[in-house]
Scaffold this motif. Structure first.
Motif, PDB file in Angstrom:
ATOM      1  N   ARG A  85       0.663  -0.966  -0.524  1.00  0.00           N
ATOM      2  CA  ARG A  85      -0.425   0.024   0.468  1.00  0.00           C
ATOM      3  C   ARG A  85       0.690   1.602  -0.021  1.00  0.00           C
ATOM      4  NH1 ARG A  85      -4.549  -1.961   4.838  1.00  0.00           N
ATOM      5  NH2 ARG A  85      -5.413  -3.411   3.013  1.00  0.00           N
ATOM      6  N   LEU A  86       2.286   1.419   0.542  1.00  0.00           N
ATOM      7  CA  LEU A  86       2.881   2.118   1.200  1.00  0.00           C
ATOM      8  C   LEU A  86       3.315   2.318  -0.159  1.00  0.00           C
ATOM      9  CD1 LEU A  86       4.366   1.795   4.444  1.00  0.00           C
ATOM     10  CD2 LEU A  86       2.756   3.411   3.707  1.00  0.00           C
ATOM     11  N   GLY A  88       2.704   1.872  -3.632  1.00  0.00           N
ATOM     12  CA  GLY A  88       1.974   2.777  -4.572  1.00  0.00           C
ATOM     13  C   GLY A  88       1.422   3.415  -4.236  1.00  0.00           C
ATOM     14  N   GLY A  89       1.291   4.275  -2.989  1.00  0.00           N
ATOM     15  CA  GLY A  89       1.055   5.845  -2.670  1.00  0.00           C
ATOM     16  C   GLY A  89       2.097   6.241  -3.516  1.00  0.00           C
ATOM     17  N   ILE A  90       3.402   5.893  -2.865  1.00  0.00           N
ATOM     18  CA  ILE A  90       4.478   6.096  -2.776  1.00  0.00           C
ATOM     19  C   ILE A  90       4.570   6.558  -4.791  1.00  0.00           C
ATOM     20  CG2 ILE A  90       7.065   6.585  -3.020  1.00  0.00           C
ATOM     21  CD1 ILE A  90       6.852   5.224   0.015  1.00  0.00           C
ATOM     22  N   LEU A  92       1.557   6.536  -6.967  1.00  0.00           N
ATOM     23  CA  LEU A  92       0.259   6.852  -7.581  1.00  0.00           C
ATOM     24  C   LEU A  92       0.056   8.060  -7.021  1.00  0.00           C
ATOM     25  CD1 LEU A  92      -0.565   3.267  -8.024  1.00  0.00           C
ATOM     26  CD2 LEU A  92       0.036   4.515  -9.764  1.00  0.00           C
ATOM     27  N   ASN A  93       0.378   8.493  -5.744  1.00  0.00           N
ATOM     28  CA  ASN A  93      -0.081   9.830  -4.654  1.00  0.00           C
ATOM     29  C   ASN A  93       0.916   9.800  -3.974  1.00  0.00           C
ATOM     30  OD1 ASN A  93      -2.396  11.801  -3.690  1.00  0.00           O
ATOM     31  ND2 ASN A  93      -3.264  10.158  -2.834  1.00  0.00           N
ATOM     32  N   SER A  94       1.782  10.688  -3.960  1.00  0.00           N
ATOM     33  CA  SER A  94       2.936  10.506  -3.560  1.00  0.00           C
ATOM     34  C   SER A  94       2.878  11.991  -2.492  1.00  0.00           C
ATOM     35  CB  SER A  94       4.525  10.780  -4.885  1.00  0.00           C
ATOM     36  OG  SER A  94       4.213  10.639  -5.538  1.00  0.00           O
ATOM     37  N   GLU A  96      -0.373  13.371  -0.981  1.00  0.00           N
ATOM     38  CA  GLU A  96      -1.161  12.966   0.334  1.00  0.00           C
ATOM     39  C   GLU A  96      -1.503  11.227   0.323  1.00  0.00           C
ATOM     40  OE1 GLU A  96      -2.499  15.003   1.605  1.00  0.00           O
ATOM     41  OE2 GLU A  96      -1.631  16.599   0.459  1.00  0.00           O
ATOM     42  N   HIS A  97      -0.668  10.387   0.037  1.00  0.00           N
ATOM     43  CA  HIS A  97      -1.247   9.233   0.693  1.00  0.00           C
ATOM     44  C   HIS A  97      -1.336   8.979   1.985  1.00  0.00           C
ATOM     45  CE1 HIS A  97       2.775   7.399   1.455  1.00  0.00           C
ATOM     46  NE2 HIS A  97       3.375   8.485   0.595  1.00  0.00           N
ATOM     47  N   GLN A  98      -2.072   7.667   2.336  1.00  0.00           N
ATOM     48  CA  GLN A  98      -2.159   7.545   3.899  1.00  0.00           C
ATOM     49  C   GLN A  98      -0.447   7.788   5.043  1.00  0.00           C
ATOM     50  OE1 GLN A  98      -5.039   7.151   5.694  1.00  0.00           O
ATOM     51  NE2 GLN A  98      -3.407   7.154   7.005  1.00  0.00           N
ATOM     52  N   GLN A 101      -0.524  10.718   5.548  1.00  0.00           N
ATOM     53  CA  GLN A 101      -1.049  11.541   6.160  1.00  0.00           C
ATOM     54  C   GLN A 101      -0.456  10.789   7.850  1.00  0.00           C
ATOM     55  OE1 GLN A 101      -4.911  10.665   5.291  1.00  0.00           O
ATOM     56  NE2 GLN A 101      -3.917  10.878   3.435  1.00  0.00           N
TER      57      GLN A 101
END
Length: 240
Positions: A85-86, A88-90, A92-94, A96-98, A101
């Protein structure tokens, strides 16, 4: 080789982020007191989670005069699931991902500790944590400086123009070398104070205890981080 003793935190705590409880450990400098608040450093782990190596790094910051909060981003969940998950966030959504947060929430916990000066905060991260530290540098005005080790830059690259001061350490024999070179170029163009160094013979995770540990490069990077944090976190002007 003698294994160094595992450092014990001065405090263990939990806090809420994204609807779940995260664990963290606090390492304090000797003599810290609410009447004499000290600067704080958020320590963000690599893919192996909150290990004894990360605890040792946090304890080393405490020895240098900082209250260090080491957060466990994998708290209560399988590390493999969290990493997927992390990562993927880095990519795809560098910004504002979880993971970002969660580290913001951890920074808030650090800054609210009674013996910590919430106006003097920095962050250090390794690989996964290095990527999160740079993302926070671009999005969190509470940070005075960050120290990414072998991490990835956020997207879009233009976000780096908003970064707080950065002291980065990257291995020459690793894919993240290009990330370090791009980070240095972007910060130079944006005139953001920085010290980004490539260690030509070092490999990934050179500053973390393991098969790629490089004592010379690790110690040089540590010295640079302390000097940079002294200038920008401990004694620098508030904000950026």
């Amino acid at each position: 080789m003698t294994t160094p003793p595992v450092p014990k935190p001065d405090q263990s705590l939990s806090f809420q982020s994204g609807g779940r409880a995260l664990h963290a450990e606090v390492f304090r400098p000797a003599g810290s007191h609410p009447e004499r608040p000290v600067p704080g450093v958020l320590v963000i782990h690599e893919a192996f989670g909150l290990t004894d190596d990360i605890r040792a790094i946090a304890a080393r910051f405490a020895g240098a005069g900082y209250a260090a909060l080491a957060v466990d981003l994998f708290s209560g969940r399988p590390a493999a699931v969290c990493m997927t998950r992390l990562l993927g966030g880095i990519f795809l959504n560098s910004l504002e991902h979880q993971g970002v947060q969660d580290t913001r929430a951890a920074l808030g916990v650090l800054g609210d500790l009674p013996d910590v000066d919430g106006a003097r905060l920095g962050a250090v991260g390794f690989c996964l944590g290095g990527s999160l530290a740079v993302a926070m540098a671009c999005t969190d005005d509470r940070l005075r400086a960050v120290a990414p080790y072998y991490g990835f830059n956020p997207r879009p690259a233009g976000a780096l123009a908003r970064a707080c001061p950065v002291v980065g350490s990257f291995p020459g024999r690793d894919i993240t070398r290009q990330q370090g070179e791009r980070l240095r170029g972007a910060l130079e163009q944006a005139q953001v104070p920085h010290d980004v160094k490539i260690y030509p013979d070092a490999r990934h995770s050179f500053a973390n205890r393991g098969p790629n540990f490089d004592a010379v490069a690790s110690e040089d990077a540590w010295t640079r981080v302390l000097e940079f944090f002294s200038q920008h976190v401990t004694h620098g002007p508030a904000g950026h």
